[in-house]
Design a protein around this motif. Structure first.
Motif, PDB file in Angstrom:
ATOM      1  N   VAL A 250       0.792  -1.223  -0.177  1.00 45.37           N
ATOM      2  CA  VAL A 250       0.067   0.082   0.016  1.00 45.37           C
ATOM      3  C   VAL A 250       0.761   1.253   0.024  1.00 45.37           C
ATOM      4  CG1 VAL A 250      -1.704   1.214   1.396  1.00 45.37           C
ATOM      5  CG2 VAL A 250      -1.957  -1.181   1.242  1.00 45.37           C
ATOM      6  N   GLY A 251       0.561   2.176  -0.938  1.00 45.83           N
ATOM      7  CA  GLY A 251       1.252   3.303  -0.888  1.00 45.83           C
ATOM      8  C   GLY A 251       1.497   4.047  -2.060  1.00 45.83           C
ATOM      9  N   GLN A 252       2.471   5.133  -2.399  1.00 43.01           N
ATOM     10  CA  GLN A 252       2.426   5.651  -3.453  1.00 43.01           C
ATOM     11  C   GLN A 252       3.065   4.881  -4.627  1.00 43.01           C
ATOM     12  OE1 GLN A 252       5.545   8.680  -3.435  1.00 43.01           O
ATOM     13  NE2 GLN A 252       4.648  10.161  -5.025  1.00 43.01           N
ATOM     14  N   THR A 253       4.034   3.880  -4.413  1.00 43.92           N
ATOM     15  CA  THR A 253       4.198   3.034  -5.350  1.00 43.92           C
ATOM     16  C   THR A 253       3.585   1.669  -5.277  1.00 43.92           C
ATOM     17  OG1 THR A 253       6.082   2.572  -3.906  1.00 43.92           O
ATOM     18  CG2 THR A 253       6.556   4.002  -5.823  1.00 43.92           C
ATOM     19  N   GLY A 254       2.677   1.553  -4.303  1.00 43.74           N
ATOM     20  CA  GLY A 254       1.520   0.423  -4.542  1.00 43.74           C
ATOM     21  C   GLY A 254       0.382   0.572  -4.683  1.00 43.74           C
ATOM     22  N   LYS A 255      -0.624   0.215  -3.899  1.00 45.95           N
ATOM     23  CA  LYS A 255      -1.987   0.109  -3.929  1.00 45.95           C
ATOM     24  C   LYS A 255      -2.688   1.549  -3.295  1.00 45.95           C
ATOM     25  CE  LYS A 255      -2.897  -4.514  -5.553  1.00 45.95           C
ATOM     26  NZ  LYS A 255      -3.542  -5.821  -5.245  1.00 45.95           N
ATOM     27  N   ILE A 256      -3.632   2.177  -4.021  1.00 44.98           N
ATOM     28  CA  ILE A 256      -4.302   3.259  -3.039  1.00 44.98           C
ATOM     29  C   ILE A 256      -5.674   2.630  -2.552  1.00 44.98           C
ATOM     30  CG2 ILE A 256      -5.096   5.548  -3.253  1.00 44.98           C
ATOM     31  CD1 ILE A 256      -2.153   5.401  -3.850  1.00 44.98           C
ATOM     32  N   VAL A 257      -5.802   2.631  -1.276  1.00 45.55           N
ATOM     33  CA  VAL A 257      -6.747   2.185  -0.655  1.00 45.55           C
ATOM     34  C   VAL A 257      -7.567   3.340   0.373  1.00 45.55           C
ATOM     35  CG1 VAL A 257      -6.136  -0.213  -0.658  1.00 45.55           C
ATOM     36  CG2 VAL A 257      -5.806   1.243   1.382  1.00 45.55           C
ATOM     37  N   ALA A 258      -9.035   3.130   0.246  1.00 43.92           N
ATOM     38  CA  ALA A 258      -9.770   3.751   1.388  1.00 43.92           C
ATOM     39  C   ALA A 258     -10.710   3.172   1.867  1.00 43.92           C
ATOM     40  CB  ALA A 258     -10.392   5.157   0.525  1.00 43.92           C
ATOM     41  N   PRO A 259     -10.614   1.888   2.750  1.00 42.34           N
ATOM     42  CA  PRO A 259     -11.488   1.315   3.438  1.00 42.34           C
ATOM     43  C   PRO A 259     -12.094   1.947   4.547  1.00 42.34           C
ATOM     44  CG  PRO A 259      -9.425   0.452   4.284  1.00 42.34           C
ATOM     45  CD  PRO A 259      -9.119   1.724   3.165  1.00 42.34           C
ATOM     46  N   SER A 260     -13.239   1.472   5.121  1.00 38.67           N
ATOM     47  CA  SER A 260     -13.982   1.897   6.307  1.00 38.67           C
ATOM     48  C   SER A 260     -13.154   1.973   7.359  1.00 38.67           C
ATOM     49  CB  SER A 260     -15.275   1.208   6.647  1.00 38.67           C
ATOM     50  OG  SER A 260     -16.079   1.347   5.320  1.00 38.67           O
TER      51      SER A 260
END
Length: 322
Positions: A250-260
């Motif tokens: 997860v991160g700038q060079t990974g995945k962008i997430v926005a879970p609850s």
């Protein structure tokens, strides 16, 4: 008046959730332009996907269902999308800022000779042209972007938009593709098989970092994720150390997430990581360093050694679940 073409993302004949916020973005742009939101589904045996997309808030759906699209190939998808964009006189072409979207949409921009905006988080209108905002420097700066020319192409950071309420089914136009056959041939796709939720679609994510100290220590984060039926994520440090696969990053060079709910365990909160999860509704941080930057973005913080705190947390959750 200008139409907006929004391209759906799908997997295993199912519409992916990241497609829905992209429709919200497309709707905002179409309202500014006074045109329609036209959904596009490209694939093989994707009529069910088109039906799911039809209730997402689009005005109509074009379904390119053709055997030539078996297996994703940017070299096949991009010409098909560009072809439809010209046909419907789209002033904006957009899709989720996913791995696939970032792969094929720049090719669409090249075919259309259009300006390209990456990771758009806002859209408005000045004169006859749309203007966009996109993050730079790990989200520390929001740049205002102007696109010259009659057509703009944009990937959408879907964590910044809420899906529209399901509506009445829009009409679906089914057709086959007329674009030339690609010189690239799809051979096979080996998916990552996991019983855990997909990281991009999960409502709860548990992520581990360098503070877990080892691959064996990272297992604590996995145990907590399984207890919560959550997806598992990781910081780049954990990935670079070889503790976990790259697709967990997860991160700038990974995945962008926005879970609850996002639980960060042993993650310092480097700016590159925060860029990938700062849109989460509730952030919980567990770190023994009370000065760790992660506490600046966390809604709840626990200063404690993860090796002691996480097993206790797992035990408490299991007891509450009975």
């Amino acid at each position: 008046m200008g139409n907006v073409l929004v391209v759906a993302e799908h997997s295993d004949q199912k519409l992916r959730k990241v497609s829905l916020p992209a429709v919200t973005f497309a709707k905002q742009a179409a309202d500014l332009l006074g045109g329609q939101v036209i959904g596009l589904v490209v694939g093989s045996q994707v009529k069910a996907v088109a039906q799911q997309f039809a209730v997402s808030g689009v005005d109509r759906v074009i379904c390119l269902d053709d055997p030539s699209f078996v297996g994703y190939l940017a070299e096949s998808v991009a010409p098909a999308v560009a072809e439809v964009a010209k046909e419907v006189q789209a002033q904006l072409v957009c899709c989720p800022a996913s791995v696939q979207g970032k792969d094929y949409l720049p090719r669409v921009a090249a075919i259309l000779d259009a300006g390209m905006v990456s990771e758009a988080v806002a859209v408005w209108k000045e004169g006859d042209h749309l203007r966009f905002k996109r993050p730079l420097f790990a989200g520390n700066i929001l740049a205002k972007v102007a696109v010259d020319g009659p057509v703009a192409v944009a990937t959408v950071r879907t964590t910044e938009f809420e899906p529209l309420p399901p509506g009445a089914a829009a009409p679906i136009e089914e057709r086959t593709s007329a674009h030339p056959t690609s010189l690239v041939t799809f051979k096979s796709f080996v998916p990552v098989v996991s019983e855990r939720p997909d990281l991009n679609d999960a409502t709860v994510v548990v992520a581990g970092g360098r503070g877990l100290k080892s691959k064996e220590g990272f297992a604590l984060a996995e145990q907590l994720a399984d207890t919560l039926t959550a997806a598992i994520g990781a910081s780049r440090a954990a990935v670079d150390a070889g503790w976990v696969p790259n697709d967990w990053q997860v991160g700038q060079t990974g995945k962008i997430v926005a879970p609850s709910l996002y639980i960060a365990i042993g993650i310092s909160g480097a700016i590159q990581h925060v860029a990938g999860m700062r849109g989460s509704k509730t952030i919980v941080a567990i770190n023994k360093d009370e000065e760790a930057p992660i506490f600046q973005v966390a809604d709840y913080g626990l200063v404690a050694d993860a090796a002691k705190a996480v097993p206790e947390l797992i035990e408490q959750i299991r007891s509450l679940k009975g």
